[in-house]
Motif scaffolding. Structure first.
Motif, PDB file in Angstrom:
ATOM      1  N   ALA A  41       0.827  -1.202   0.000  1.00  0.00           N
ATOM      2  CA  ALA A  41       0.000   0.000   0.000  1.00  0.00           C
ATOM      3  C   ALA A  41       0.866   1.258   0.000  1.00  0.00           C
ATOM      4  O   ALA A  41       0.582   2.216  -0.723  1.00  0.00           O
ATOM      5  N   SER A  42       1.925   1.271   0.794  1.00  0.00           N
ATOM      6  CA  SER A  42       2.783   2.454   0.829  1.00  0.00           C
ATOM      7  C   SER A  42       3.537   2.617  -0.493  1.00  0.00           C
ATOM      8  O   SER A  42       3.737   3.747  -0.950  1.00  0.00           O
ATOM      9  N   ASP A  43       3.931   1.518  -1.123  1.00  0.00           N
ATOM     10  CA  ASP A  43       4.560   1.606  -2.444  1.00  0.00           C
ATOM     11  C   ASP A  43       3.592   2.190  -3.464  1.00  0.00           C
ATOM     12  O   ASP A  43       3.983   3.014  -4.298  1.00  0.00           O
ATOM     13  N   GLU A  44       2.344   1.772  -3.397  1.00  0.00           N
ATOM     14  CA  GLU A  44       1.326   2.280  -4.326  1.00  0.00           C
ATOM     15  C   GLU A  44       1.112   3.780  -4.125  1.00  0.00           C
ATOM     16  O   GLU A  44       1.083   4.544  -5.082  1.00  0.00           O
ATOM     17  N   ILE A  45       0.995   4.190  -2.882  1.00  0.00           N
ATOM     18  CA  ILE A  45       0.775   5.609  -2.588  1.00  0.00           C
ATOM     19  C   ILE A  45       1.975   6.442  -3.026  1.00  0.00           C
ATOM     20  O   ILE A  45       1.821   7.485  -3.662  1.00  0.00           O
ATOM     21  N   ASN A  46       3.174   5.984  -2.703  1.00  0.00           N
ATOM     22  CA  ASN A  46       4.375   6.726  -3.096  1.00  0.00           C
ATOM     23  C   ASN A  46       4.543   6.760  -4.610  1.00  0.00           C
ATOM     24  O   ASN A  46       4.988   7.765  -5.162  1.00  0.00           O
ATOM     25  N   GLY A  47       4.164   5.677  -5.275  1.00  0.00           N
ATOM     26  CA  GLY A  47       4.272   5.641  -6.729  1.00  0.00           C
ATOM     27  C   GLY A  47       3.318   6.628  -7.389  1.00  0.00           C
ATOM     28  O   GLY A  47       3.678   7.320  -8.338  1.00  0.00           O
ATOM     29  N   VAL A  48       2.099   6.706  -6.882  1.00  0.00           N
ATOM     30  CA  VAL A  48       1.120   7.652  -7.438  1.00  0.00           C
ATOM     31  C   VAL A  48       1.596   9.077  -7.224  1.00  0.00           C
ATOM     32  O   VAL A  48       1.517   9.919  -8.131  1.00  0.00           O
TER      33      VAL A  48
END
Length: 60
Positions: A41-48
């Motif tokens: 989830a944190s990877d997804e948020i940081n990627g966006v």
């Protein structure tokens, strides 16, 4: 009757220790899964956020 009480009180910790061990193992597995989910989830948020920043930089 007293003998049955003594035998029962001696045998009572055995199932408790087995269930406690199983619960600890399940808790460890769930903790590992939760850590993996949090990481994804944190990877997804940081990627966006990174993509939004790059899009703004490209536009200007």
């Amino acid at each position: 009757m007293g003998l049955l009480f003594v035998i029962g009180s001696i045998l009572l910790p055995i199932p408790q220790s087995l269930l406690n061990r199983k619960l600890n193992d399940l808790g460890k597995k769930l903790s590992e899964k939760r850590a993996q989910l949090l990481s994804a989830a944190s990877d997804e948020i940081n990627g966006v956020q990174h993509l939004l920043i790059m899009k703004v930089l490209i536009l200007y």
